[in-house]
Design a protein around this motif. Structure first.
Motif, PDB file in Angstrom:
ATOM      1  N   GLU A  64     -14.554  13.977  -0.726  1.00  0.00           N
ATOM      2  CA  GLU A  64     -15.903  13.514  -1.060  1.00  0.00           C
ATOM      3  C   GLU A  64     -16.872  14.675  -1.225  1.00  0.00           C
ATOM      4  N   ASP A  95     -13.062   9.603  -9.979  1.00  0.00           N
ATOM      5  CA  ASP A  95     -13.545   8.403 -10.645  1.00  0.00           C
ATOM      6  C   ASP A  95     -14.834   8.746 -11.378  1.00  0.00           C
ATOM      7  N   LEU A  96     -14.799   8.677 -12.704  1.00  0.00           N
ATOM      8  CA  LEU A  96     -15.979   9.024 -13.513  1.00  0.00           C
ATOM      9  C   LEU A  96     -16.777   7.793 -13.924  1.00  0.00           C
ATOM     10  N   SER A  97     -16.414   6.629 -13.429  1.00  0.00           N
ATOM     11  CA  SER A  97     -17.072   5.401 -13.874  1.00  0.00           C
ATOM     12  C   SER A  97     -18.558   5.367 -13.519  1.00  0.00           C
ATOM     13  N   HIS A  98     -18.974   6.112 -12.508  1.00  0.00           N
ATOM     14  CA  HIS A  98     -20.383   6.134 -12.130  1.00  0.00           C
ATOM     15  C   HIS A  98     -21.175   7.244 -12.831  1.00  0.00           C
ATOM     16  N   TRP A  99     -20.523   8.061 -13.613  1.00  0.00           N
ATOM     17  CA  TRP A  99     -21.200   9.140 -14.322  1.00  0.00           C
ATOM     18  C   TRP A  99     -21.984   8.565 -15.499  1.00  0.00           C
ATOM     19  N   THR A 100     -23.161   9.093 -15.713  1.00  0.00           N
ATOM     20  CA  THR A 100     -23.971   8.662 -16.854  1.00  0.00           C
ATOM     21  C   THR A 100     -24.408   9.862 -17.668  1.00  0.00           C
TER      22      THR A 100
END
Length: 100
Positions: A64, A95-100
């Protein structure tokens, strides 16, 4: 050292590691932060009834804290096609799903 886990403190220590002459002092402080993070994760897992070994807690804390440093933008392309190339320089899947 009886301070609480502090990700901002880890960031500060990480940045000062490359320029600080007392590298062992910085390493000791980083180790204390990782250990505190592992203790926090282990305690949270116990409260939720999840069996988590101390080693797993330590590894998760390291992950983390370091996952943000292992991803690098290695190429940005503008033109007919626009895209960004991300390179994972670390050992873990991020996990890149939270990247904007």
């Amino acid at each position: 050292m009886n301070e609480t886990f502090n990700p901002e403190r880890v960031e500060h220590l990480h940045q000062s590691l490359s320029s600080h002459s007392e590298k062992m002092t910085i390493w000791t402080q980083l180790n204390a932060q990782v250990t505190k993070g592992a203790e926090t994760l282990h305690h949270q897992a116990e409260q939720n009834g999840l069996p988590l070994s101390p080693l797993h807690s330590w590894w998760q804390a390291c992950y983390e804290l370091c996952s943000g440093y292992q991803m690098k933008i290695s190429q940005v392309e503008y033109g007919e096609e626009e895209y960004i190339v991300l390179t994972n320089h670390g050992p873990a899947i991020v996990d890149l799903s939270h990247w904007t």
